[in-house]
Write an enzyme that holds these catalytic residues in place. Sequence first.
Site, PDB file in Angstrom:
ATOM      1  N   HIS A 113     112.691  43.629  69.633  1.00  0.00           N
ATOM      2  CA  HIS A 113     111.673  43.131  68.685  1.00  0.00           C
ATOM      3  C   HIS A 113     112.184  41.927  67.907  1.00  0.00           C
ATOM      4  O   HIS A 113     111.450  40.966  67.688  1.00  0.00           O
ATOM      5  CB  HIS A 113     111.246  44.240  67.728  1.00  0.00           C
ATOM      6  CG  HIS A 113     110.079  45.026  68.217  1.00  0.00           C
ATOM      7  ND1 HIS A 113     109.282  45.767  67.385  1.00  0.00           N
ATOM      8  CD2 HIS A 113     109.549  45.183  69.453  1.00  0.00           C
ATOM      9  CE1 HIS A 113     108.335  46.358  68.083  1.00  0.00           C
ATOM     10  NE2 HIS A 113     108.482  46.016  69.348  1.00  0.00           N
TER      11      HIS A 113
ATOM     12  N   ALA B 269     108.489  37.434  50.168  1.00  0.00           N
ATOM     13  CA  ALA B 269     107.195  36.768  50.326  1.00  0.00           C
ATOM     14  C   ALA B 269     106.433  36.661  49.002  1.00  0.00           C
ATOM     15  O   ALA B 269     105.764  35.659  48.739  1.00  0.00           O
ATOM     16  CB  ALA B 269     106.340  37.517  51.347  1.00  0.00           C
ATOM     17  N   PHE B 270     106.540  37.677  48.187  1.00  0.00           N
ATOM     18  CA  PHE B 270     105.755  37.732  46.955  1.00  0.00           C
ATOM     19  C   PHE B 270     106.080  36.582  46.001  1.00  0.00           C
ATOM     20  O   PHE B 270     105.252  36.175  45.198  1.00  0.00           O
ATOM     21  CB  PHE B 270     106.006  39.079  46.266  1.00  0.00           C
ATOM     22  CG  PHE B 270     104.885  39.517  45.377  1.00  0.00           C
ATOM     23  CD1 PHE B 270     103.675  39.927  45.905  1.00  0.00           C
ATOM     24  CD2 PHE B 270     105.044  39.514  44.002  1.00  0.00           C
ATOM     25  CE1 PHE B 270     102.636  40.324  45.078  1.00  0.00           C
ATOM     26  CE2 PHE B 270     104.018  39.910  43.173  1.00  0.00           C
ATOM     27  CZ  PHE B 270     102.806  40.316  43.711  1.00  0.00           C
TER      28      PHE B 270
ATOM     29  N   ARG C 204     102.249  49.527  51.035  1.00  0.00           N
ATOM     30  CA  ARG C 204     101.324  49.031  52.050  1.00  0.00           C
ATOM     31  C   ARG C 204     101.577  47.552  52.256  1.00  0.00           C
ATOM     32  O   ARG C 204     101.149  46.718  51.475  1.00  0.00           O
ATOM     33  CB  ARG C 204      99.881  49.283  51.608  1.00  0.00           C
ATOM     34  CG  ARG C 204      99.462  50.738  51.576  1.00  0.00           C
ATOM     35  CD  ARG C 204      99.326  51.332  52.980  1.00  0.00           C
ATOM     36  NE  ARG C 204      98.443  50.567  53.826  1.00  0.00           N
ATOM     37  CZ  ARG C 204      97.146  50.802  53.968  1.00  0.00           C
ATOM     38  NH1 ARG C 204      96.576  51.801  53.332  1.00  0.00           N
ATOM     39  NH2 ARG C 204      96.411  50.035  54.768  1.00  0.00           N
TER      40      ARG C 204
END
Length: 145
Positions: free
Chosen positions: A113, A42-43, A74
């Site tokens: 999930h 994502a970064f 986090r």
Amino acid sequence: MTHTRFAFIKAHWHSDIVDRALDGFQELIPAEQIDVFDVPGAFEMPLLAKELAKTGKYDAIACAAFVVDGGIYRHDFVAQAVVDGLMQAGMETNVPVLSVSLTPHHYQETDHHNAIYRAHFVDKGREAANAALMIIKTRKEALRA
């Protein structure tokens, strides 16, 4: 929608889930109008989104990622930085940059999930396509006024 082009950036991390967003996006926008780009995580999405927007080839850019708590960092900080970067890319280039970057509060790598999030990403991809089409139409109408 004959000449409208879209870029779709997807993070490779959890690609079995993230790639479903492209499936949903392509339910509304033909694959021939979409250039797909893979990034490690994502970064890396905001920088590529900004670079692609600067080319002037795309009417909108969608970015998909699944940012989960890996126990080491986090994840909410990463997710916030990514969304802020995507918004900044759009604001600096005047090209809509849409986020399908999801950060669940509770995710476990179980079949249950994974199935839930795969289906959710299809929905979110479809929503991003709707948003892209709507913002393009609205901007064209607003600029004509």
